[in-house]
Design a protein around this motif. Structure first.
Motif, PDB file in Angstrom:
ATOM      1  N   SER A 171     102.857  34.732  27.570  1.00 58.04           N
ATOM      2  CA  SER A 171     101.663  35.001  28.376  1.00 58.04           C
ATOM      3  C   SER A 171     101.269  36.478  28.286  1.00 58.04           C
ATOM      4  CB  SER A 171     101.921  34.620  29.840  1.00 58.04           C
ATOM      5  OG  SER A 171     102.138  33.232  29.968  1.00 58.04           O
ATOM      6  N   ILE A 172     102.282  37.354  28.315  1.00 66.01           N
ATOM      7  CA  ILE A 172     102.011  38.788  28.158  1.00 66.01           C
ATOM      8  C   ILE A 172     101.375  39.049  26.793  1.00 66.01           C
ATOM      9  CG2 ILE A 172     103.094  41.051  27.876  1.00 66.01           C
ATOM     10  CD1 ILE A 172     102.951  40.293  30.747  1.00 66.01           C
ATOM     11  N   LEU A 173     101.906  38.428  25.747  1.00 68.52           N
ATOM     12  CA  LEU A 173     101.347  38.600  24.402  1.00 68.52           C
ATOM     13  C   LEU A 173      99.896  38.110  24.345  1.00 68.52           C
ATOM     14  CD1 LEU A 173     104.396  37.468  22.235  1.00 68.52           C
ATOM     15  CD2 LEU A 173     103.368  39.742  22.242  1.00 68.52           C
ATOM     16  N   ALA A 174      99.643  36.939  24.967  1.00 72.91           N
ATOM     17  CA  ALA A 174      98.287  36.395  24.970  1.00 72.91           C
ATOM     18  C   ALA A 174      97.341  37.300  25.749  1.00 72.91           C
ATOM     19  CB  ALA A 174      98.297  34.987  25.580  1.00 72.91           C
ATOM     20  N   ALA A 175      97.829  37.841  26.877  1.00 70.41           N
ATOM     21  CA  ALA A 175      96.995  38.736  27.685  1.00 70.41           C
ATOM     22  C   ALA A 175      96.620  39.987  26.898  1.00 70.41           C
ATOM     23  CB  ALA A 175      97.738  39.114  28.967  1.00 70.41           C
ATOM     24  N   ILE A 176      97.587  40.550  26.179  1.00 71.08           N
ATOM     25  CA  ILE A 176      97.324  41.748  25.374  1.00 71.08           C
ATOM     26  C   ILE A 176      96.326  41.432  24.261  1.00 71.08           C
ATOM     27  CG2 ILE A 176      98.382  43.396  23.765  1.00 71.08           C
ATOM     28  CD1 ILE A 176     100.945  43.194  25.453  1.00 71.08           C
ATOM     29  N   PHE A 177      96.405  40.227  23.716  1.00 70.69           N
ATOM     30  CA  PHE A 177      95.528  39.837  22.617  1.00 70.69           C
ATOM     31  C   PHE A 177      94.078  39.665  23.076  1.00 70.69           C
ATOM     32  CE2 PHE A 177      93.515  36.521  20.000  1.00 70.69           C
ATOM     33  CZ  PHE A 177      93.589  37.130  18.754  1.00 70.69           C
ATOM     34  N   VAL A 178      93.879  39.043  24.275  1.00 68.82           N
ATOM     35  CA  VAL A 178      92.524  38.695  24.702  1.00 68.82           C
ATOM     36  C   VAL A 178      91.833  39.806  25.481  1.00 68.82           C
ATOM     37  CG1 VAL A 178      93.146  36.258  24.803  1.00 68.82           C
ATOM     38  CG2 VAL A 178      93.225  37.622  26.896  1.00 68.82           C
TER      39      VAL A 178
ATOM     40  N   TYR B 101     100.535  49.088  25.334  1.00 67.30           N
ATOM     41  CA  TYR B 101     100.622  47.626  25.314  1.00 67.30           C
ATOM     42  C   TYR B 101     100.993  47.095  23.937  1.00 67.30           C
ATOM     43  CZ  TYR B 101      98.784  47.892  29.998  1.00 67.30           C
ATOM     44  OH  TYR B 101      98.635  48.181  31.331  1.00 67.30           O
ATOM     45  N   TYR B 102     100.765  47.885  22.914  1.00 70.45           N
ATOM     46  CA  TYR B 102     101.286  47.522  21.589  1.00 70.45           C
ATOM     47  C   TYR B 102     102.811  47.479  21.636  1.00 70.45           C
ATOM     48  CZ  TYR B 102     102.707  48.124  16.703  1.00 70.45           C
ATOM     49  OH  TYR B 102     103.320  47.992  15.475  1.00 70.45           O
ATOM     50  N   PHE B 103     103.411  48.489  22.245  1.00 73.25           N
ATOM     51  CA  PHE B 103     104.866  48.515  22.388  1.00 73.25           C
ATOM     52  C   PHE B 103     105.344  47.413  23.329  1.00 73.25           C
ATOM     53  CE2 PHE B 103     104.254  53.181  21.378  1.00 73.25           C
ATOM     54  CZ  PHE B 103     104.777  53.082  20.098  1.00 73.25           C
ATOM     55  N   LEU B 104     104.583  47.161  24.399  1.00 70.21           N
ATOM     56  CA  LEU B 104     104.957  46.104  25.331  1.00 70.21           C
ATOM     57  C   LEU B 104     104.926  44.738  24.658  1.00 70.21           C
ATOM     58  CD1 LEU B 104     105.652  45.092  28.142  1.00 70.21           C
ATOM     59  CD2 LEU B 104     103.216  45.145  28.715  1.00 70.21           C
ATOM     60  N   GLY B 105     103.949  44.527  23.769  1.00 70.66           N
ATOM     61  CA  GLY B 105     103.897  43.273  23.024  1.00 70.66           C
ATOM     62  C   GLY B 105     105.125  43.088  22.145  1.00 70.66           C
ATOM     63  N   ASN B 106     105.536  44.168  21.497  1.00 74.54           N
ATOM     64  CA  ASN B 106     106.757  44.105  20.688  1.00 74.54           C
ATOM     65  C   ASN B 106     107.984  43.845  21.553  1.00 74.54           C
ATOM     66  OD1 ASN B 106     106.431  44.958  17.609  1.00 74.54           O
ATOM     67  ND2 ASN B 106     104.914  46.100  18.796  1.00 74.54           N
ATOM     68  N   LEU B 107     108.018  44.445  22.749  1.00 80.17           N
ATOM     69  CA  LEU B 107     109.119  44.229  23.675  1.00 80.17           C
ATOM     70  C   LEU B 107     109.182  42.763  24.105  1.00 80.17           C
ATOM     71  CD1 LEU B 107     111.385  45.701  25.294  1.00 80.17           C
ATOM     72  CD2 LEU B 107     109.736  45.910  27.161  1.00 80.17           C
ATOM     73  N   SER B 108     108.021  42.150  24.317  1.00 77.38           N
ATOM     74  CA  SER B 108     107.985  40.734  24.683  1.00 77.38           C
ATOM     75  C   SER B 108     108.534  39.857  23.559  1.00 77.38           C
ATOM     76  CB  SER B 108     106.550  40.321  25.031  1.00 77.38           C
ATOM     77  OG  SER B 108     106.110  40.957  26.209  1.00 77.38           O
ATOM     78  N   LEU B 109     108.180  40.182  22.320  1.00 82.14           N
ATOM     79  CA  LEU B 109     108.725  39.441  21.178  1.00 82.14           C
ATOM     80  C   LEU B 109     110.242  39.570  21.115  1.00 82.14           C
ATOM     81  CD1 LEU B 109     106.154  40.211  18.320  1.00 82.14           C
ATOM     82  CD2 LEU B 109     106.587  38.002  19.418  1.00 82.14           C
ATOM     83  N   LEU B 110     110.748  40.772  21.365  1.00 74.21           N
ATOM     84  CA  LEU B 110     112.193  41.000  21.353  1.00 74.21           C
ATOM     85  C   LEU B 110     112.884  40.215  22.463  1.00 74.21           C
ATOM     86  CD1 LEU B 110     112.284  44.841  20.693  1.00 74.21           C
ATOM     87  CD2 LEU B 110     113.044  43.053  19.127  1.00 74.21           C
ATOM     88  N   ASP B 111     112.268  40.157  23.637  1.00 71.33           N
ATOM     89  CA  ASP B 111     112.852  39.409  24.744  1.00 71.33           C
ATOM     90  C   ASP B 111     112.943  37.923  24.413  1.00 71.33           C
ATOM     91  OD1 ASP B 111     113.279  41.608  26.348  1.00 71.33           O
ATOM     92  OD2 ASP B 111     111.353  41.450  27.386  1.00 71.33           O
ATOM     93  N   ILE B 112     111.902  37.405  23.770  1.00 73.61           N
ATOM     94  CA  ILE B 112     111.934  35.997  23.344  1.00 73.61           C
ATOM     95  C   ILE B 112     113.052  35.780  22.335  1.00 73.61           C
ATOM     96  CG2 ILE B 112     110.655  34.210  22.095  1.00 73.61           C
ATOM     97  CD1 ILE B 112     108.072  35.467  23.271  1.00 73.61           C
ATOM     98  N   GLY B 113     113.195  36.719  21.397  1.00 67.59           N
ATOM     99  CA  GLY B 113     114.251  36.608  20.396  1.00 67.59           C
ATOM    100  C   GLY B 113     115.639  36.699  20.992  1.00 67.59           C
ATOM    101  N   CYS B 114     115.853  37.668  21.893  1.00 66.43           N
ATOM    102  CA  CYS B 114     117.181  37.873  22.490  1.00 66.43           C
ATOM    103  C   CYS B 114     117.656  36.640  23.248  1.00 66.43           C
ATOM    104  CB  CYS B 114     117.152  39.081  23.431  1.00 66.43           C
ATOM    105  SG  CYS B 114     117.282  40.670  22.591  1.00 66.43           S
ATOM    106  N   ILE B 115     116.779  36.074  24.078  1.00 65.53           N
ATOM    107  CA  ILE B 115     117.195  34.926  24.875  1.00 65.53           C
ATOM    108  C   ILE B 115     117.331  33.676  24.002  1.00 65.53           C
ATOM    109  CG2 ILE B 115     114.896  34.118  25.569  1.00 65.53           C
ATOM    110  CD1 ILE B 115     116.094  33.668  28.388  1.00 65.53           C
TER     111      ILE B 115
END
Length: 315
Positions: free
Chosen positions: A47-54, A63-77
């Motif tokens: 949702s964070i990624l989608a929000a940053i995109f739209v 927010y570019y860094f935050l988007g990358n952080l969200s991807l990492l969180d998805i990967g870690c879990i």
């Protein structure tokens, strides 16, 4: 286990993870809890990624860094929780040696990028608040991409070093790991060869991947705090601090649990406390990050509402 090449020695071909509990009824409850946590975490970060995109307002370096952080969180879990859910359903957890080593590599790769990405985010806040006139040129898209690339490269080298160092150890039995995923300290305990070098590498890695970034973050925010305190307007100070509060909260959670897990090199023995810290690292931190970054951010909240309702910003 299979016969080894030296006499009666045997080689471990799989590890048995004890998981969080041996109670079958409790395992079902834990399955529901962690399945829900996984869905919430993945959904929240997407949702964070989608929000940053739209949302055009969010097309900024922060927010570019935050988007990358969200991807990492998805990967870690995703590296740790889905295999644990399978084990909870099966009421046992036998992990092939290669799968265990692979999980260890990807977990340290993603967590390592997380460490240095948080440092890049602190540097971004430093430039935005302390060097506003040159911010756009010093944090261009090329610089953003370079910083992320450096984070990935450093983490890859660190994760590969630890993985190779563990893969050359002898595991002769027992093969029971007192944890719910494969990690360095529990595997050190099972090795029948010396882990002195591995311990030194772990200390060096924890210093370079944890202490050094934390020092850089501290220096960045010391400058930020000094610059903010010079702002005469109370509203201006509040606005400046609000852009940093979410990041500082995430840093405290991430580094607090990480230091407790990997800087206790006096004892490599695994315990139930390590499992609790592991849950904080692998589940709670990725799940809380979307909440922390959206809780006090009206731009993110507005973008999330548009994502959930299907409305696009036409302005």
């Amino acid at each position: 286990m299979e016969p080894g090449v030296w006499g009666n020695r045997t080689t471990v071909t799989e590890f048995v993870l004890l998981g969080l509990t041996g109670n079958v009824r409790l395992q079902l409850i834990l399955f529901v809890v962690f399945f829900f946590a996984y869905i919430v975490t993945v959904g929240g970060n997407f949702s964070i990624l989608a929000a940053i995109f739209v949302e055009p307002k969010l097309h900024t370096p922060m927010y570019y860094f935050l988007g990358n952080l969200s991807l990492l969180d998805i990967g870690c879990i995703s590296v740790t929780v889905p295999p644990m859910l399978v084990c909870l359903l099966a009421h046992q957890c036998r992990v092939p040696y290669t799968a265990c080593i692979s999980q260890l590599f990807f977990f340290h790769l993603l967590a390592g990028v997380d460490c240095h990405l948080l440092t890049a985010m602190a540097y971004d806040r430093y430039l935005a608040i302390c060097q506003p006139l040159t911010y756009s040129s010093r944090m261009s898209r090329e610089v953003q991409g370079t910083l992320v690339g450096i984070c990935c490269t450093i983490s890859f080298i660190n994760a590969l070093t630890h993985t190779v160092a563990v893969s050359v150890l002898d595991f002769c039995g027992p093969n029971v790991v007192n944890h719910f995923y494969c990690d360095l300290p529990p595997l050190f305990q099972l090795s029948c060869s010396s882990v002195y070098l591995n311990g030194q590498l772990l200390f060096a890695g924890a210093t370079f991947m944890g202490v050094v970034p934390m020092l850089l973050i501290s220096v960045s925010y010391a400058h930020v705090a000094a610059a903010v305190l010079r702002i005469r307007s109370a509203e201006g100070r509040k606005k400046a601090f609000s852009t940093c509060g979410s990041h500082l909260t995430v840093v405290c959670i991430f580094y607090g649990t990480g230091f407790f897990s990997y800087m206790r090199l006096g004892s490599v023995s695994a315990s139930d406390k390590d499992k609790g810290i592991g849950i904080l690292n692998t589940v709670l931190s990725p799940m809380l990050n979307p909440v922390i970054y959206s809780l006090r951010n009206p731009d993110v909240q507005g973008a999330l509402k548009r994502v959930l309702t299907g409305k696009r910003n036409l302005v």
